[in-house]
Write a protein that holds these residues in place. Structure first.
Motif, PDB file in Angstrom:
ATOM      1  N   MET A  34      12.058   1.453   0.878  1.00  0.00           N
ATOM      2  CA  MET A  34      11.634   0.108   0.491  1.00  0.00           C
ATOM      3  C   MET A  34      10.364  -0.324   1.203  1.00  0.00           C
ATOM      4  N   GLY A  35      10.267  -0.013   2.504  1.00  0.00           N
ATOM      5  CA  GLY A  35       9.129  -0.506   3.272  1.00  0.00           C
ATOM      6  C   GLY A  35       8.018   0.500   3.423  1.00  0.00           C
ATOM      7  N   ALA A  36       8.042   1.606   2.684  1.00  0.00           N
ATOM      8  CA  ALA A  36       7.098   2.701   2.935  1.00  0.00           C
ATOM      9  C   ALA A  36       5.652   2.271   2.760  1.00  0.00           C
ATOM     10  N   TYR A  37       4.810   2.728   3.689  1.00  0.00           N
ATOM     11  CA  TYR A  37       3.379   2.475   3.607  1.00  0.00           C
ATOM     12  C   TYR A  37       2.715   3.727   3.058  1.00  0.00           C
ATOM     13  N   PHE A  38       2.518   3.791   1.751  1.00  0.00           N
ATOM     14  CA  PHE A  38       1.930   4.973   1.138  1.00  0.00           C
ATOM     15  C   PHE A  38       0.433   4.973   1.377  1.00  0.00           C
ATOM     16  N   PHE A  39      -0.074   6.074   1.976  1.00  0.00           N
ATOM     17  CA  PHE A  39      -1.519   6.201   2.143  1.00  0.00           C
ATOM     18  C   PHE A  39      -2.164   6.230   0.775  1.00  0.00           C
ATOM     19  N   GLY A  40      -3.225   5.460   0.594  1.00  0.00           N
ATOM     20  CA  GLY A  40      -3.839   5.308  -0.714  1.00  0.00           C
ATOM     21  C   GLY A  40      -3.403   4.022  -1.364  1.00  0.00           C
ATOM     22  N   SER A  41      -2.345   3.409  -0.854  1.00  0.00           N
ATOM     23  CA  SER A  41      -1.938   2.108  -1.376  1.00  0.00           C
ATOM     24  C   SER A  41      -1.927   1.105  -0.238  1.00  0.00           C
ATOM     25  N   THR A  42      -0.807   0.979   0.474  1.00  0.00           N
ATOM     26  CA  THR A  42      -0.738  -0.042   1.514  1.00  0.00           C
ATOM     27  C   THR A  42      -1.743   0.199   2.639  1.00  0.00           C
ATOM     28  N   THR A  43      -1.782   1.403   3.192  1.00  0.00           N
ATOM     29  CA  THR A  43      -2.687   1.658   4.313  1.00  0.00           C
ATOM     30  C   THR A  43      -4.141   1.434   3.909  1.00  0.00           C
ATOM     31  N   GLU A  44      -4.525   1.968   2.765  1.00  0.00           N
ATOM     32  CA  GLU A  44      -5.909   1.822   2.325  1.00  0.00           C
ATOM     33  C   GLU A  44      -6.234   0.377   1.960  1.00  0.00           C
ATOM     34  N   ARG A  45      -5.273  -0.329   1.390  1.00  0.00           N
ATOM     35  CA  ARG A  45      -5.495  -1.736   1.047  1.00  0.00           C
ATOM     36  C   ARG A  45      -5.637  -2.586   2.297  1.00  0.00           C
ATOM     37  N   VAL A  46      -4.827  -2.311   3.308  1.00  0.00           N
ATOM     38  CA  VAL A  46      -4.965  -3.047   4.563  1.00  0.00           C
ATOM     39  C   VAL A  46      -6.366  -2.843   5.122  1.00  0.00           C
ATOM     40  N   ALA A  47      -6.847  -1.594   5.122  1.00  0.00           N
ATOM     41  CA  ALA A  47      -8.184  -1.302   5.630  1.00  0.00           C
ATOM     42  C   ALA A  47      -9.254  -2.070   4.859  1.00  0.00           C
ATOM     43  N   ARG A  48      -9.000  -2.310   3.573  1.00  0.00           N
ATOM     44  CA  ARG A  48      -9.988  -2.974   2.732  1.00  0.00           C
ATOM     45  C   ARG A  48      -9.971  -4.496   2.884  1.00  0.00           C
ATOM     46  N   ILE A  49      -8.787  -5.090   3.081  1.00  0.00           N
ATOM     47  CA  ILE A  49      -8.690  -6.555   3.066  1.00  0.00           C
ATOM     48  C   ILE A  49      -8.434  -7.181   4.436  1.00  0.00           C
ATOM     49  N   ALA A  50      -8.222  -6.365   5.453  1.00  0.00           N
ATOM     50  CA  ALA A  50      -7.866  -6.906   6.771  1.00  0.00           C
ATOM     51  C   ALA A  50      -8.991  -7.766   7.340  1.00  0.00           C
ATOM     52  N   PRO A  51      -8.635  -8.831   8.045  1.00  0.00           N
ATOM     53  CA  PRO A  51      -9.641  -9.705   8.665  1.00  0.00           C
ATOM     54  C   PRO A  51     -10.153  -9.167   9.998  1.00  0.00           C
ATOM     55  N   VAL A  52      -9.687  -7.982  10.382  1.00  0.00           N
ATOM     56  CA  VAL A  52     -10.080  -7.349  11.651  1.00  0.00           C
ATOM     57  C   VAL A  52     -10.239  -5.841  11.407  1.00  0.00           C
ATOM     58  N   PRO A  53     -10.835  -5.100  12.339  1.00  0.00           N
ATOM     59  CA  PRO A  53     -10.922  -3.647  12.191  1.00  0.00           C
ATOM     60  C   PRO A  53      -9.531  -3.009  12.109  1.00  0.00           C
ATOM     61  N   VAL A  54      -9.459  -1.883  11.389  1.00  0.00           N
ATOM     62  CA  VAL A  54      -8.192  -1.154  11.213  1.00  0.00           C
ATOM     63  C   VAL A  54      -8.406   0.283  11.660  1.00  0.00           C
ATOM     64  N   LEU A  55      -7.622   0.699  12.650  1.00  0.00           N
ATOM     65  CA  LEU A  55      -7.686   2.082  13.156  1.00  0.00           C
ATOM     66  C   LEU A  55      -6.588   2.886  12.474  1.00  0.00           C
TER      67      LEU A  55
END
Length: 307
Positions: A279-300
């Motif tokens: 249910m909570g999976a962070y699929f690379f290419g979806s959640t992880t990549e979206r966070v990197a794109r919309i985050a208000p701070v740098p994402v490592l």
């Protein structure tokens, strides 16, 4: 982890001189300061290859002006990094940007590649952020992504990062990545918050003509209680007093992480990339990549199980 660990002594910043690249520079200096690492500042020139074979005076003059400006920008970056207390080296290379960045990261053995996204303006990059996306998807090394919306304290300010968030889905990859987050937190002397976002809509769809079905608060509370207990177990191996945890609910995990970071005064998100199911999976290419794109701070972003 093979690349980002106690012995990391090299950070690679990829710059195209855009406004987003300036934010990436500030973030890279702050990270290099925390890790006591040398900052390698790279620009990959692709214009000469694009105009190869064209011999007009206008193009020759354009390329000459670009070369002079590029050299001045690199000298300025190098000087600013050194003024901020970080050892720095400016590097100019020719070729395709994404390939050049990955090759240079190998050459300098970069513990992290820092790159801005949606700011790249080279003539071969008609799709905004395309180089950053290629690097993020291809690199086996950690990548710090700084979006055009990310806020970063100026590199001239002292210190590194103060408030770090680590999103988790309790998977093996996420558990393995805890050590990387703990390392960055210790090096930065930052507060670290482990976060799990329960993906759940506020209402459920219904049959045509029927009202939407609201999810009972009791059901949400029961799930939250179970997740909070799981979070306590998840962080049990971490002894740092500055590490806390939080569980939230959102219909979109990426938006939930970004919103929580904005409201909590976070200045860095550290996030493993992996493919996990649940249910909570962070699929690379979806959640992880979206966070990197919309985050208000740098994402490592890093791959904890790939070395």
């Amino acid at each position: 982890m093979k690349h980002l660990n106690q012995d990391t002594k090299s950070i690679l910043l990829a710059s195209d001189f855009s406004q987003t690249s300036q934010r990436a520079f500030d973030a890279a200096v702050r990270l290099a300061r925390a890790l006591d690492a040398k900052l390698h500042i790279l620009h990959v020139n692709e214009e000469d290859a694009i105009f190869e074979g064209h011999d007009s005076k206008e193009i020759a003059h354009f390329l000459e002006n670009i070369a002079g400006s590029r050299s001045e920008w690199m000298k300025r970056y190098e000087a600013n990094a050194r003024e901020a207390g970080v050892a720095a080296e400016a590097i100019l290379r020719d070729g395709k940007p994404a390939e050049g960045i990955l090759l240079e990261a190998e050459r300098v053995d970069a513990g992290v590649i820092v790159i801005g996204t949606q700011g790249l303006h080279g003539l071969g990059n008609m799709l905004p952020g395309s180089v950053a996306r290629k690097v993020l998807r291809s690199s086996k090394r950690p990548v710090m992504v700084v979006s055009r919306m990310a806020g970063v304290a100026p590199s001239s300010n002292e210190g590194s990062f103060d408030n770090i968030v680590y999103p988790t889905d309790f998977s093996d990859e996420s558990r393995a990545g805890l050590k990387v987050c703990e390392l960055v937190g210790k090096k930065s002397k930052a507060k670290v918050t482990l976060v799990h976002i329960l993906r759940m809509p506020r209402v459920l769809p219904a049959l045509p003509g029927e009202p939407l079905i609201a999810i009972p608060n009791k059901a949400v509370g029961h799930l939250m209680g179970r997740l909070e207990a799981q979070m306590v177990d998840f962080r049990s191996d971490l002894g740092e007093e500055r590490i806390s945890s939080e569980v939230g609910v959102h219909s979109d995990p990426a938006e939930g992480i970004a919103e929580m970071s904005a409201h909590a005064g976070v200045d860095l998100i550290v996030m493993p990339r992996h493919s996990s199911h649940g249910m909570g999976a962070y699929f690379f290419g979806s959640t992880t990549e979206r966070v990197a794109r919309i985050a208000p701070v740098p994402v490592l972003v890093f791959s904890p199980l790939s070395g």
